[in-house]
Design a protein around this motif. Sequence first.
Motif, PDB file in Angstrom:
ATOM      1  N   ALA A   1      12.876   0.016 -14.800  1.00 53.93           N
ATOM      2  CA  ALA A   1      11.806   0.913 -15.247  1.00 53.93           C
ATOM      3  C   ALA A   1      10.514   0.635 -14.481  1.00 53.93           C
ATOM      4  O   ALA A   1       9.764   1.567 -14.155  1.00 53.93           O
ATOM      5  N   SER A   2      10.245  -0.625 -14.170  1.00 48.93           N
ATOM      6  CA  SER A   2       8.993  -0.957 -13.482  1.00 48.93           C
ATOM      7  C   SER A   2       8.997  -0.411 -12.057  1.00 48.93           C
ATOM      8  O   SER A   2       7.943  -0.238 -11.451  1.00 48.93           O
ATOM      9  N   GLY A   3      10.186  -0.108 -11.541  1.00 48.27           N
ATOM     10  CA  GLY A   3      10.267   0.404 -10.177  1.00 48.27           C
ATOM     11  C   GLY A   3       9.895   1.872 -10.053  1.00 48.27           C
ATOM     12  O   GLY A   3       9.772   2.397  -8.947  1.00 48.27           O
ATOM     13  N   MET A   4       9.736   2.555 -11.183  1.00 44.60           N
ATOM     14  CA  MET A   4       9.544   4.001 -11.070  1.00 44.60           C
ATOM     15  C   MET A   4       8.088   4.399 -10.834  1.00 44.60           C
ATOM     16  O   MET A   4       7.821   5.499 -10.374  1.00 44.60           O
ATOM     17  N   GLY A   5       7.180   3.503 -11.144  1.00 43.29           N
ATOM     18  CA  GLY A   5       5.776   3.820 -10.887  1.00 43.29           C
ATOM     19  C   GLY A   5       5.167   4.660 -11.992  1.00 43.29           C
ATOM     20  O   GLY A   5       5.858   5.401 -12.690  1.00 43.29           O
TER      21      GLY A   5
END
Lengths: 274, 274
Positions: free
Chosen positions: B37-41
């Motif tokens: 989830a943190s990778g989605m920005g």
Amino acid sequence: MQQKKGVLAWALILIAVLFLLVMLVLPLVLVASEALAKGWQVYVKAITEPFAVKALALTLEATVLAVISNTLFGLASAFLLTKFAFRGEALLGACIDLPFAISPVVAGLFFVMLFGRMSPIYPFLRAEHIAIVFAVPGIILATVFVTFPFITRELVPVMEAQGRDEEEAAATFGASGWQIFRHVTLPNIKWALLYGVILCTARAMGEFGAVSVVSGHVRGKTNTLPLHIEILYNEYNFTAAFAVASILVILAIVILILRNLVEWRAKRGLKHAD
Amino acid sequence: MAASRQVIPGFHFTLGITFFYLSLILLLPLAAFLLYASGMGLTKFLEVVIDPRVFHAYEVSFGTSLAAALINGVFGLLLAWVLVRYDFPGKRVLDGLIDLPFALPTAVAGIALTTLYAENGWLGQFFYGLGIPSAFSVFGITIALIFVGIPFVARSVQPVLRDLDPSLEEAAVMFGASPWLTFRRVVFPELVSPLLTGFALAFARGIGEYGSVVFIAGNLPYETEIAPLLIMAKLEQFDYQAAAAIAIVMMAMSFAILLALNGYQRYRSKKQGV
């Protein structure tokens, strides 16, 4: 404390009974009626059909495995939380309660992200031909996730109330950890343990959301009984859907009866101890 | 951790099992989810989260869960009261029946309620006759959530009501207080805390509920789509980022409810402690 019953009391009883009849009993009657709507032969055929039998087998497999592993975890974690004092105890308790705050669908998503295509370990799993998501292991893991707090939750209050004196006395006399657990702790918690196991079984066999996300719906392979019901229902095969559902209704009623028996026995045990 | 001070053996053993199990079942999947989830920005996250269709699904989930929890608050209190204070034939069966929603798989409840409240169903024909579409509507979703939430309030109020000291009520009656005044001033204040606990648990459960709702909801975008269903829809489109974003908002909602409950109980126990 019993009060003399007036009109108000009877009115309240009537409302309560009607509420439960409409909300709880009527759906059960409906399942039975729809399941048998086309007669016994259709009913028997629906529940002995190979996909239904396979789904039942998978449900039983996932339930048994989840209950066994959660029982071991429940005993260890409840013993840890109640018999020892250590830092981080509250945090650990909160972690164990976490599944209650997480939607089963989201729980399923967790496992898709850990083992699915977007996971950092996916290339490794693929190279080794290990299928977890959209396969049976994923279903078992999702079931375990959704049901793991139940047994700990039942055990902790009972073990807390029991205190540590008996275990400490046994330890002072040189009893080993296993002996203490077997002869001191276990007899005190047997009913709570059984109660937790029953609750865990009920939830495990009926889990739908989490299992639905990780199953991939492969007929005859990754379909549990609740998922099989969904497929039949969505194919407008209502009689078969309700026939299969009736198996789960019967299991649920058996679980309810067991639950009440255990509660009754536990209360009687307490009275005898007094 | 000061294990040397522990008198009872088995600290490291139970700690090991508990930690290993929690890591595998809870922490690792949660970490994988957060990592993904943190990778989605933030832009993508906001884009998904404030999309009108998604926003509407939150509203439906939140509103129907709140309504169902409120209704269960009233009926749960009534059920607890009737079961603790009155004796009547069939009481034991009624008491055992309350746990049915825990034991009955949600998919079974879902298809049974849908059939019951559909236009030609046993109850549906009555509601549709009155001009209320009782299936495939917000009304139907609320019915399903009431079903799922019945045990929460009843089971948290029941033990508190049972253990209530009768002498206070007797005193109030002796001083000429009416039954209603006695209930409002003496009994009810004691029940506020368990009532809120049951309410919050039913509310949080409702927000995450999937199996019992998905059949009766009808799943029309902008009308009867619930948040967990939208996660499923995004998964089927392989839009994992959107699924994760919706999941985060749902988790935030559930945590907020349970944290508010926790905060209230701490405040209350502090107030009573002084």
